[in-house]
Enzyme design. Structure first.
Site, PDB file in Angstrom:
ATOM      1  N   SER A 139       8.460  57.262  50.534  1.00 23.67           N
ATOM      2  CA  SER A 139       7.164  57.497  52.106  1.00 23.67           C
ATOM      3  C   SER A 139       5.842  57.054  51.938  1.00 23.67           C
ATOM      4  O   SER A 139       5.693  56.779  50.522  1.00 23.67           O
ATOM      5  CB  SER A 139       6.676  59.255  52.340  1.00 23.67           C
ATOM      6  OG  SER A 139       5.684  59.311  53.328  1.00 23.67           O
ATOM      7  N   TYR A 152       5.679  68.033  49.592  1.00 28.01           N
ATOM      8  CA  TYR A 152       6.406  66.516  50.433  1.00 28.01           C
ATOM      9  C   TYR A 152       5.964  65.614  49.675  1.00 28.01           C
ATOM     10  O   TYR A 152       6.164  64.408  48.864  1.00 28.01           O
ATOM     11  CB  TYR A 152       6.481  66.220  52.072  1.00 28.01           C
ATOM     12  CG  TYR A 152       6.732  65.285  52.733  1.00 28.01           C
ATOM     13  CD1 TYR A 152       8.351  64.919  52.629  1.00 28.01           C
ATOM     14  CD2 TYR A 152       5.573  64.563  52.696  1.00 28.01           C
ATOM     15  CE1 TYR A 152       8.533  64.085  53.569  1.00 28.01           C
ATOM     16  CE2 TYR A 152       6.710  62.540  53.895  1.00 28.01           C
ATOM     17  CZ  TYR A 152       7.709  62.490  53.382  1.00 28.01           C
ATOM     18  OH  TYR A 152       8.796  61.768  54.456  1.00 28.01           O
TER      19      TYR A 152
END
Length: 264
Positions: A139, A152
């Site tokens: 990401s 995350y």
């Protein structure tokens, strides 16, 4: 469509929705077969159904090492080989460092990092035999830090290190490993985030996407199919000399110098 995956089998985690499902459809459209795995049987069956004999749905928790070893063993027995691993499963890790509990930290590790590690570990013997390819879906959070997503961010960063380690150790066996770092992508998970964000600002889902992507050069989110195309390129022989790379699929977001946004 082309035939880049004719005679090849791709194992895709998180394959029931979004980027994973789009990647599965693209691989099959280009002549390949896919092994679809994820924790929920129903979405896997929904994706696999239209793909017919080219798809094998094997529900499992991608973060469970024993379960993924069993998936790889069954897939190899039934389809004969695994040539590509797309480590796409992910999620969890919301909150600042101070807000993240031990349980929340472990959930982030399992969902984003352990899932990729144990899946690839199980598949590596077959990849070595056939000179296979690994694509890990990280990401922009693997390159930069968003607000209040410590778990995350940390685990998505770690995927890049894992990919480079695989590229370094197994390149001599013909195995390639690369990372894709998407920005905002229209998926079910992102839709939920947009709905929450939009509710706090009095915006529709589409307006929320527009606001959060307005400062990217392309000014829009990606569709899952667009990211799947990047994954398919890296997984295919078209990228035969590409290994250890990080490819952003972010509408140009990572090219922007944040302190100059107001000058535009």
């Amino acid at each position: 469509m082309g035939s880049r995956f004719t005679g090849r089998v791709a194992l895709i985690t998180g394959a029931g929705t979004g980027i994973g499902a789009a990647t599965a459809r693209l691989v099959v459209a280009e002549g390949g077969k896919v092994v679809l795995t994820g924790r929920r049987p129903a979405p896997l069956a929904e994706v696999a159904g239209p793909l017919g004999d080219a798809a094998l749905a094997l529900p499992a928790d991608a973060a469970d090492g024993a379960a993924m070893a069993a998936v790889v063993a069954e897939a190899t027995e039934r389809l004969g080989r695994i040539d590509v691993v797309v480590a796409n499963a992910g999620g969890h890790g919301l909150g600042t460092a101070a807000e993240t509990t031990d349980e929340g930290w472990q959930l982030a590790l399992d969902a984003n990092l352990t899932s990729a590690f144990v899946t690839i570990r199980a598949a590596l013997p077959g990849l070595v035999d056939g000179g296979g390819s690994v694509v890990l879906v990280s990401s922009l959070a693997g390159l930069f830090a968003g607000p209040a997503v410590a778990g995350y961010t940390a685990t998505k960063h770690a995927l890049i290190g894992l990919s480079r380690s695989i590229a370094r150790d197994y390149g001599k066996h013909g195995v390639r490993s690369n990372v894709v770092c998407p920005g905002w992508v229209r998926t079910a998970m992102a839709d939920e985030q947009m709905d929450r964000f939009g509710e706090s600002r009095g915006l529709s889902r589409d307006d929320a996407y527009a606001l959060l992507t307005e400062n990217t050069p392309l000014g829009r989110p990606a569709d899952a199919e667009e990211v799947a195309s990047v994954i398919a390129f890296l997984a295919s022989s078209d990228a035969s000399i590409v290994s250890g790379a990080i490819v952003t699929a972010d509408a140009g977001a990572s090219a922007v110098d944040l302190p100059t946004i107001e000058l535009a």
